[in-house]
Design a protein around this motif. Structure first.
Motif, PDB file in Angstrom:
ATOM      1  N   ILE A 162      -4.154   0.769  -3.767  1.00 29.03           N
ATOM      2  CA  ILE A 162      -3.120   0.447  -2.775  1.00 29.03           C
ATOM      3  C   ILE A 162      -2.743  -1.013  -2.969  1.00 29.03           C
ATOM      4  N   LYS A 163      -1.543  -1.250  -3.436  1.00 29.82           N
ATOM      5  CA  LYS A 163      -1.153  -2.601  -3.837  1.00 29.82           C
ATOM      6  C   LYS A 163      -0.749  -3.479  -2.667  1.00 29.82           C
ATOM      7  N   GLU A 164      -0.004  -2.929  -1.717  1.00 27.16           N
ATOM      8  CA  GLU A 164       0.493  -3.748  -0.620  1.00 27.16           C
ATOM      9  C   GLU A 164      -0.617  -3.964   0.407  1.00 27.16           C
ATOM     10  N   LEU A 165      -0.864  -5.212   0.747  1.00 24.90           N
ATOM     11  CA  LEU A 165      -1.987  -5.570   1.599  1.00 24.90           C
ATOM     12  C   LEU A 165      -1.964  -4.849   2.939  1.00 24.90           C
ATOM     13  N   MET A 166      -0.827  -4.863   3.627  1.00 24.39           N
ATOM     14  CA  MET A 166      -0.777  -4.268   4.954  1.00 24.39           C
ATOM     15  C   MET A 166      -1.052  -2.776   4.893  1.00 24.39           C
ATOM     16  N   GLU A 167      -0.561  -2.104   3.875  1.00 18.29           N
ATOM     17  CA  GLU A 167      -0.810  -0.667   3.758  1.00 18.29           C
ATOM     18  C   GLU A 167      -2.295  -0.398   3.559  1.00 18.29           C
ATOM     19  N   LYS A 168      -2.966  -1.290   2.826  1.00 20.22           N
ATOM     20  CA  LYS A 168      -4.416  -1.144   2.623  1.00 20.22           C
ATOM     21  C   LYS A 168      -5.147  -1.280   3.961  1.00 20.22           C
ATOM     22  N   GLN A 169      -4.766  -2.274   4.737  1.00 21.61           N
ATOM     23  CA  GLN A 169      -5.447  -2.498   6.012  1.00 21.61           C
ATOM     24  C   GLN A 169      -5.123  -1.398   7.019  1.00 21.61           C
ATOM     25  N   ILE A 180      -1.100   3.535  12.927  1.00 20.52           N
ATOM     26  CA  ILE A 180       0.036   2.628  13.103  1.00 20.52           C
ATOM     27  C   ILE A 180       1.014   2.862  11.967  1.00 20.52           C
ATOM     28  N   THR A 181       2.268   3.088  12.318  1.00 16.90           N
ATOM     29  CA  THR A 181       3.327   3.229  11.323  1.00 16.90           C
ATOM     30  C   THR A 181       4.286   2.054  11.473  1.00 16.90           C
ATOM     31  N   LEU A 182       4.421   1.292  10.410  1.00 14.25           N
ATOM     32  CA  LEU A 182       5.300   0.132  10.432  1.00 14.25           C
ATOM     33  C   LEU A 182       6.550   0.400   9.614  1.00 14.25           C
ATOM     34  N   ASP A 183       7.660  -0.132  10.068  1.00 10.05           N
ATOM     35  CA  ASP A 183       8.867  -0.108   9.259  1.00 10.05           C
ATOM     36  C   ASP A 183       8.583  -0.871   7.964  1.00 10.05           C
ATOM     37  N   PRO A 184       9.092  -0.408   6.820  1.00 14.93           N
ATOM     38  CA  PRO A 184       8.817  -1.102   5.554  1.00 14.93           C
ATOM     39  C   PRO A 184       9.144  -2.594   5.596  1.00 14.93           C
ATOM     40  N   SER A 185      10.189  -2.972   6.318  1.00 17.64           N
ATOM     41  CA  SER A 185      10.558  -4.394   6.390  1.00 17.64           C
ATOM     42  C   SER A 185       9.493  -5.189   7.147  1.00 17.64           C
ATOM     43  N   ILE A 186       8.883  -4.571   8.159  1.00 15.57           N
ATOM     44  CA  ILE A 186       7.823  -5.237   8.919  1.00 15.57           C
ATOM     45  C   ILE A 186       6.577  -5.379   8.048  1.00 15.57           C
ATOM     46  N   SER A 187       6.240  -4.320   7.340  1.00 13.01           N
ATOM     47  CA  SER A 187       5.072  -4.352   6.464  1.00 13.01           C
ATOM     48  C   SER A 187       5.234  -5.426   5.389  1.00 13.01           C
ATOM     49  N   ARG A 188       6.433  -5.526   4.838  1.00 12.49           N
ATOM     50  CA  ARG A 188       6.675  -6.540   3.815  1.00 12.49           C
ATOM     51  C   ARG A 188       6.580  -7.949   4.389  1.00 12.49           C
ATOM     52  N   SER A 189       7.100  -8.129   5.584  1.00 12.79           N
ATOM     53  CA  SER A 189       7.038  -9.454   6.216  1.00 12.79           C
ATOM     54  C   SER A 189       5.594  -9.873   6.449  1.00 12.79           C
ATOM     55  N   LEU A 190       4.759  -8.935   6.885  1.00 10.66           N
ATOM     56  CA  LEU A 190       3.343  -9.249   7.107  1.00 10.66           C
ATOM     57  C   LEU A 190       2.627  -9.544   5.786  1.00 10.66           C
ATOM     58  N   ILE A 241       4.489  -9.670  16.122  1.00  9.41           N
ATOM     59  CA  ILE A 241       4.583  -9.112  17.472  1.00  9.41           C
ATOM     60  C   ILE A 241       4.704  -7.593  17.416  1.00  9.41           C
ATOM     61  N   ASP A 242       5.505  -7.084  16.479  1.00 10.68           N
ATOM     62  CA  ASP A 242       5.673  -5.640  16.336  1.00 10.68           C
ATOM     63  C   ASP A 242       4.319  -4.989  16.019  1.00 10.68           C
ATOM     64  N   PHE A 243       3.578  -5.609  15.107  1.00 11.76           N
ATOM     65  CA  PHE A 243       2.253  -5.074  14.769  1.00 11.76           C
ATOM     66  C   PHE A 243       1.325  -5.109  15.978  1.00 11.76           C
ATOM     67  N   ALA A 244       1.327  -6.220  16.711  1.00 14.04           N
ATOM     68  CA  ALA A 244       0.434  -6.364  17.864  1.00 14.04           C
ATOM     69  C   ALA A 244       0.733  -5.305  18.924  1.00 14.04           C
ATOM     70  N   LYS A 245       2.015  -5.044  19.176  1.00 13.37           N
ATOM     71  CA  LYS A 245       2.396  -4.035  20.167  1.00 13.37           C
ATOM     72  C   LYS A 245       1.944  -2.642  19.729  1.00 13.37           C
ATOM     73  N   LYS A 246       2.132  -2.332  18.456  1.00 13.47           N
ATOM     74  CA  LYS A 246       1.742  -1.008  17.962  1.00 13.47           C
ATOM     75  C   LYS A 246       0.224  -0.857  17.890  1.00 13.47           C
TER      76      LYS A 246
END
Length: 261
Positions: A162-169, A180-190, A241-246
């Motif tokens: 799993i290359k993208e850090l947020m997806e791994k976590q 937790i499902t994040l929009d791809p743009s949110i995952s990339r920002s994190l 913030i989006d991650f924290a809420k989810k």
């Protein structure tokens, strides 16, 4: 002991909900601190000039007041010079520290959640082994916080595909039902924040190849200085913030959440 610590010790859901609660609180405080700091620097940059103008309006015969103002001008000069440098550099240092703080809070919260689940969930070792069969049983320890952290490191090592850090976590959290499902743009920002944190702290703010490898959508080149403008800072903060809420919503929906009547 803080109220949060007390809640963590005395309520059945404390171990589950407190990390997410603390993240929301920290991010709210950090947003205020960041804005206030930039406004304070803007005000500080003009302080010597304002004091100088005030001194010229006071009678030269009032030597005690004249000397007091002159001392204030002297003591505020260095602060004003730093403030002017920051303003001309688009608050690069201040925003770098702001970004590092935000990502560190997100990263620490995820680790805290995983440690708590590894230590608190019955048969956590079996749950991890079932999802990650390549991990060795001796690598899964859960009695102490240190052992749980070592388990996390070993677990991460088995997720190199799993290359993208947020997806791994997020995958690690999902193993324990924290979905937790994040929009791809949110995952990339994190993921950007994680990479930029390493660049800022370990490479003097200069883009390196590992950052580009982990964030291939970026247009930077190796050696570029990190640019943190207000628009980017807002985007990264909104992602946190989006991650924290989810995360908060996911903990309440967890099968380990005990409903109290």
């Amino acid at each position: 002991m803080t109220p949060q610590d007390a809640l963590n010790d005395t309520t059945p859901n404390g171990w589950l909900i407190i990390p997410a609660f603390n993240l929301v609180t920290f991010l709210s405080d950090e947003m205020i601190i960041g804005g206030v700091t930039e406004r304070a620097l803007t005000s500080t940059s003009g302080t010597p000039s304002l004091l100088s103008a005030l001194r010229h309006r006071i009678s030269s015969d009032d030597k005690e007041v004249q000397e007091a103002i002159q001392r204030l001008i002297y003591f505020t000069k260095n602060d004003a010079e730093f403030a002017k440098e920051e303003i001309s550099d688009n608050f690069r240092r201040v925003r770098s520290h702001h970004l590092v703080a935000i990502w560190s809070a997100v990263e620490t919260t995820i680790e805290h959640m995983l440690v708590n689940h590894i230590r608190m969930v019955p048969d956590a070792d079996k749950i991890i082994s079932a999802h990650v069969p390549t991990i060795k049983p001796r690598q899964i320890k859960r009695i102490t916080i240190r052992e749980a952290n070592r388990t996390i490191r070993a677990w991460e090592g088995e997720l190199s595909h799993i290359k993208e850090l947020m997806e791994k976590q997020l995958e690690m959290l999902r193993v324990f039902g924290i979905n937790i499902t994040l929009d791809p743009s949110i995952s990339r920002s994190l993921s950007e924040m994680s990479g930029l944190r390493n660049v800022i702290v370990h490479n003097a703010g200069l883009i390196d190849q590992p950052f580009l490898d982990n964030c291939p959508w970026r247009s930077d080149t190796v050696g570029d200085r990190v640019i943190i403008d207000q628009m980017s800072m807002t985007r990264w903060f909104d992602a946190a913030i989006d991650f924290a809420k989810k995360l908060t919503a996911a903990t309440v929906s967890s099968t380990y959440f005990i409903k109290i009547s």
